[in-house]
Design an enzyme around this catalytic site. Structure first.
Site, PDB file in Angstrom:
ATOM      1  N   ASP A  67     -52.788 -12.355 -32.192  1.00 16.36           N
ATOM      2  CA  ASP A  67     -51.653 -13.128 -33.719  1.00 16.36           C
ATOM      3  C   ASP A  67     -50.814 -13.101 -33.586  1.00 16.36           C
ATOM      4  O   ASP A  67     -50.182 -13.243 -33.140  1.00 16.36           O
ATOM      5  CB  ASP A  67     -52.692 -11.565 -35.015  1.00 16.36           C
ATOM      6  CG  ASP A  67     -51.704 -10.311 -34.351  1.00 16.36           C
ATOM      7  OD1 ASP A  67     -50.936 -10.189 -33.635  1.00 16.36           O
ATOM      8  OD2 ASP A  67     -52.747  -9.837 -34.440  1.00 16.36           O
ATOM      9  N   ASP A 136     -54.815   0.944 -42.721  1.00 17.79           N
ATOM     10  CA  ASP A 136     -56.779   1.196 -43.380  1.00 17.79           C
ATOM     11  C   ASP A 136     -57.731   0.459 -42.674  1.00 17.79           C
ATOM     12  O   ASP A 136     -59.154   0.125 -42.678  1.00 17.79           O
ATOM     13  CB  ASP A 136     -56.460  -0.422 -43.901  1.00 17.79           C
ATOM     14  CG  ASP A 136     -55.928  -1.421 -43.108  1.00 17.79           C
ATOM     15  OD1 ASP A 136     -55.708  -2.111 -41.935  1.00 17.79           O
ATOM     16  OD2 ASP A 136     -56.016  -2.426 -43.902  1.00 17.79           O
ATOM     17  N   HIS A 138     -58.035  -2.103 -39.423  1.00 16.28           N
ATOM     18  CA  HIS A 138     -57.588  -2.670 -38.952  1.00 16.28           C
ATOM     19  C   HIS A 138     -57.454  -3.167 -37.553  1.00 16.28           C
ATOM     20  O   HIS A 138     -56.293  -1.914 -37.018  1.00 16.28           O
ATOM     21  CB  HIS A 138     -56.702  -4.079 -40.391  1.00 16.28           C
ATOM     22  CG  HIS A 138     -55.812  -3.717 -40.110  1.00 16.28           C
ATOM     23  ND1 HIS A 138     -55.133  -3.627 -41.033  1.00 16.28           N
ATOM     24  CD2 HIS A 138     -54.543  -4.601 -38.774  1.00 16.28           C
ATOM     25  CE1 HIS A 138     -53.116  -3.055 -40.388  1.00 16.28           C
ATOM     26  NE2 HIS A 138     -53.424  -4.137 -38.996  1.00 16.28           N
ATOM     27  N   GLU A 143     -58.644  -7.173 -41.348  1.00 15.77           N
ATOM     28  CA  GLU A 143     -58.947  -6.825 -42.018  1.00 15.77           C
ATOM     29  C   GLU A 143     -59.982  -5.682 -43.239  1.00 15.77           C
ATOM     30  O   GLU A 143     -61.122  -6.884 -42.525  1.00 15.77           O
ATOM     31  CB  GLU A 143     -58.164  -7.424 -43.386  1.00 15.77           C
ATOM     32  CG  GLU A 143     -56.671  -7.701 -43.070  1.00 15.77           C
ATOM     33  CD  GLU A 143     -55.617  -6.723 -43.401  1.00 15.77           C
ATOM     34  OE1 GLU A 143     -55.667  -6.135 -43.294  1.00 15.77           O
ATOM     35  OE2 GLU A 143     -54.274  -6.971 -43.461  1.00 15.77           O
TER      36      GLU A 143
END
Length: 261
Positions: A67, A136, A138, A143
């Site tokens: 990314d 979380d 990811h 996400e």
């Protein structure tokens, strides 16, 4: 999914580096998927050490990063391009033409993302993908609620992820709100995935990823379906695993030909 528990982050990182080194030595023209952030730093330092002292060659290795921030110049110190140069690429003998990092300055982002996917396929796919995991769940910047079939695309970051990443910027307001990221489907196409997680703050999400139900609300749970996923954690990150003693027993009793050490 193979779960390996090491006493601390340093030993876990060394093991991850050994797995990558084995892949490179087995296939010198290997294609690696690489991650950024604090989690892989010790692993990259170990790979650099192997290059300098054990003649681990990156001359034929090709890399694709997961990314990059949209709108961030690759020369910006918080860019993932700068991170990779500083922590790995400028320290080993990899060819610049073999390095692929998403461009946050692409004018036509959908077209650019489709081309990134084509480049991965042209290289024969990713042999080994290195991953971290967010609190979380990811992976990459996929996400919660990301499709398991998703490919490289633009993604909006959650407020929590923006807050988590603010430490890398002088001003929290500078943190970009969007990124280009490989999709969950892109990651799952990799032949092997190696995920690292360290510290008590990752304990809950590691337990959900390894032992919880598969759900798009925890994108990393997709790895439960991967045919060759290796999860390497330290004791703190393993604390919430209900079967951690079993995972230790399995690793300690592997056949010699299956071991990494």
């Amino acid at each position: 999914m193979e779960v390996i528990i090491k006493p601390n982050a340093s030993e876990a990182s060394v093991l991850g580096a050994k797995i990558i080194a084995q892949q490179i030595r087995r296939k010198p023209a290997t294609t690696l998927g690489l991650a950024t952030g604090s989690t892989p730093l010790k692993l990259y330092r170990e790979l650099v050490r192997m290059h300098k002292t054990e003649k681990l060659s990156f001359a034929r290795v090709r890399t694709f990063n997961l990314d990059e921030y949209v709108g961030l110049d690759p020369r910006h110190p918080a860019s993932y391009n700068a991170f990779m140069r500083e922590n790995l690429f400028d320290l080993v003998n990899i060819r610049k033409t073999n390095i692929h990092i998403p461009s946050g300055l692409a004018r036509d982002i959908p077209k650019y993302c489709a081309e990134y996917e084509k480049k991965i396929r042209k290289c024969g796919g990713i042999d080994l993908q290195l991953l971290g995991i967010g609190t979380d769940g990811h992976i990459g910047f996929n996400e919660p609620s990301s499709s398991f079939a998703s490919r490289t695309r633009i993604k909006s970051l959650t407020e929590k992820t923006i807050k988590d990443n603010a430490d890398f910027f002088d001003d929290p307001r500078e943190v970009p709100r969007h990124v280009i990221t490989m999709g969950v489907g892109t990651i799952m196409d990799s032949r092997t995935c190696v995920l690292l997680a360290f510290g008590a703050k990752k304990a809950e999400i590691i337990a959900r990823m390894v032992e919880g139900p598969v759900t798009a609300m925890v994108p990393a749970t997709a790895l439960q379906f991967h045919p060759s996923a290796v999860v390497i954690v330290d004791e703190a990150a393993a604390a919430a695993l209900t079967r951690r003693d079993y995972y230790r027993w399995v690793y300690e009793n592997k056949p010699q030909w299956q071991t990494y050490e």
